[in-house]
Design a protein around this motif. Sequence first.
Motif, mmCIF file in Angstrom:
data_model
loop_
_atom_site.group_PDB
_atom_site.id
_atom_site.type_symbol
_atom_site.label_atom_id
_atom_site.label_comp_id
_atom_site.label_asym_id
_atom_site.label_seq_id
_atom_site.Cartn_x
_atom_site.Cartn_y
_atom_site.Cartn_z
ATOM 1 N N LYS A 141 0.828 -1.215 0.000
ATOM 2 C CA LYS A 141 0.000 0.000 0.000
ATOM 3 C C LYS A 141 0.860 1.263 0.000
ATOM 4 O O LYS A 141 0.508 2.262 -0.627
ATOM 5 C CB LYS A 141 -0.920 0.009 1.225
ATOM 6 N N SER A 142 1.994 1.210 0.684
ATOM 7 C CA SER A 142 2.864 2.393 0.790
ATOM 8 C C SER A 142 3.637 2.649 -0.496
ATOM 9 O O SER A 142 3.805 3.793 -0.913
ATOM 10 C CB SER A 142 3.854 2.221 1.952
ATOM 11 N N THR A 143 4.118 1.576 -1.140
ATOM 12 C CA THR A 143 4.946 1.737 -2.349
ATOM 13 C C THR A 143 4.487 0.762 -3.429
ATOM 14 O O THR A 143 5.224 -0.149 -3.804
ATOM 15 C CB THR A 143 6.433 1.479 -2.014
ATOM 16 N N PRO A 144 3.282 0.934 -3.934
ATOM 17 C CA PRO A 144 2.730 -0.043 -4.891
ATOM 18 C C PRO A 144 3.523 -0.164 -6.184
ATOM 19 O O PRO A 144 3.582 -1.249 -6.775
ATOM 20 C CB PRO A 144 1.319 0.478 -5.153
ATOM 21 N N ASN A 145 4.125 0.927 -6.628
ATOM 22 C CA ASN A 145 4.828 0.912 -7.914
ATOM 23 C C ASN A 145 6.341 0.809 -7.775
ATOM 24 O O ASN A 145 7.051 0.794 -8.784
ATOM 25 C CB ASN A 145 4.467 2.165 -8.717
ATOM 26 N N ALA A 146 6.827 0.736 -6.553
ATOM 27 C CA ALA A 146 8.267 0.626 -6.340
ATOM 28 C C ALA A 146 8.738 -0.786 -6.658
ATOM 29 O O ALA A 146 7.985 -1.758 -6.531
ATOM 30 C CB ALA A 146 8.614 0.976 -4.891
ATOM 31 N N THR A 147 9.984 -0.897 -7.076
ATOM 32 C CA THR A 147 10.546 -2.214 -7.396
ATOM 33 C C THR A 147 10.698 -3.040 -6.130
ATOM 34 O O THR A 147 11.308 -2.609 -5.160
ATOM 35 C CB THR A 147 11.912 -2.064 -8.078
ATOM 36 N N ALA A 148 10.156 -4.239 -6.165
ATOM 37 C CA ALA A 148 10.278 -5.154 -5.030
ATOM 38 C C ALA A 148 11.390 -6.164 -5.262
ATOM 39 O O ALA A 148 12.217 -6.417 -4.383
ATOM 40 C CB ALA A 148 8.962 -5.881 -4.781
ATOM 41 N N LEU A 149 11.415 -6.747 -6.476
ATOM 42 C CA LEU A 149 12.382 -7.797 -6.789
ATOM 43 C C LEU A 149 13.017 -7.546 -8.150
ATOM 44 O O LEU A 149 12.379 -7.003 -9.061
ATOM 45 C CB LEU A 149 11.701 -9.171 -6.798
ATOM 46 N N ILE A 150 14.279 -7.960 -8.265
ATOM 47 C CA ILE A 150 15.022 -7.882 -9.529
ATOM 48 C C ILE A 150 15.629 -9.247 -9.776
ATOM 49 O O ILE A 150 16.306 -9.804 -8.907
ATOM 50 C CB ILE A 150 16.137 -6.814 -9.465
ATOM 51 N N HIS A 151 15.383 -9.782 -10.973
ATOM 52 C CA HIS A 151 15.928 -11.104 -11.286
ATOM 53 C C HIS A 151 16.108 -11.262 -12.785
ATOM 54 O O HIS A 151 15.194 -10.981 -13.561
ATOM 55 C CB HIS A 151 14.996 -12.208 -10.776
ATOM 56 N N ALA A 152 17.315 -11.686 -13.171
ATOM 57 C CA ALA A 152 17.623 -11.962 -14.576
ATOM 58 C C ALA A 152 17.271 -10.785 -15.483
ATOM 59 O O ALA A 152 16.734 -10.963 -16.581
ATOM 60 C CB ALA A 152 16.895 -13.226 -15.032
ATOM 61 N N GLY A 153 17.548 -9.579 -15.016
ATOM 62 C CA GLY A 153 17.312 -8.382 -15.815
ATOM 63 C C GLY A 153 15.884 -7.881 -15.803
ATOM 64 O O GLY A 153 15.576 -6.873 -16.451
ATOM 65 N N LYS A 154 15.001 -8.556 -15.086
ATOM 66 C CA LYS A 154 13.597 -8.140 -15.016
ATOM 67 C C LYS A 154 13.275 -7.587 -13.635
ATOM 68 O O LYS A 154 13.908 -7.954 -12.645
ATOM 69 C CB LYS A 154 12.678 -9.317 -15.339
#
Length: 365
Positions: A141-154
């Motif tokens: 709810k606080s950061t809905p559009n923030a990056t949570a995970l990064i993997h294999a360039g995605k």
Amino acid sequence: MIENTEVARDQSVAPVFQVMFNWQNLPQHSIKIRGLEVSSSEVDSTYKKYDLALYAQEHLDRIYLQFSYLSELFDKVTIERMLTNFVVLLESICDTPEQPVADLGVVSHEEYSSLLTSFNQNGASLTGEFSLAAMFDEQVKSTPNATALIHAGKRLNYTELKELVDAIAAGLSAAGVCAGDVVALCLERGFNAVAAIVATAKIGAVHVAIDTAYPDVHRNRILSDSKAETYLHDEAYPATADFAGTALSVRGLTSISSSVEAPVYRAEPEGTYNLVYTSGSTGVPKGVLIPNRALQNRLEWMWREFPWQAGDVAILQKSYSIVAASWEVWGGLLKGIPTVIAEQGDLHDPESFLKLCIENGVSHL
């Protein structure tokens, strides 16, 4: 002997040993030669041949002791503490000479108290209510559009990760998984694996992660011993015919869009978070139950001692099957910090791992 070892020599370090005990008990005699009387006398050259040396010399009915040490390695306070404890050992030998060496006193009363009391003041009060799933939903709810995970360039933002979590949680619930049930996870490193861990926490299940590199016999042994009734897996790691429970493909769960949000299970502090198995390198793997309170204690300590700052990036490098992976999974995730999931190949190649960290701006290992 040193030449035959063909090791790199360092002139500042004694090559064979660095600590010496020298017992000097030869009789001291004066030498007379043609009216000349010669006797020995100690001279301190200030040159120390070893990092630490203890010289003991008998003289009449006494034994004289002398410590010699490199001041570049030891300070005066440390040596004085060693001397004090050595005296404690000698007194213990004199008072109870029949005692086994293992039972002799070797630490002064003051140091003993410090070790058990002063150095052990590590108590900390934990927050009363601690729910991993609830904290995750609050972060979404606080950061809905923030990056949570990064993997294999995605990249996967918090909203997208929550959709994965809810789909897996709904699928597990539909399969009959309830709070307290053991769910085995055999998933490749990636978004689905993290989502599955969050999903099991959300429905209150206890997950046991099985490394995909484990041989079938190891995997089957864990499935049997853990009494897991549900096995969530990648297509490359299907359940064997020996597994009598429910096997679910994570791809099958995540490919179905679910609008149903699983209710958040409020975990009990003394309840179980997950089940971790030892490697089995010394025999049969042994399962260890990790309580929610232990994970809470570790996370809150980490957040307190090493607080996240804007721009920080975490990395998930541990295998999901070991206990240390827990704070790598949740540490940044619950604080709005993106977490890089390292590929298996990156972990086996130091240069590749370093490149991954630099390219993604990893700040915490």
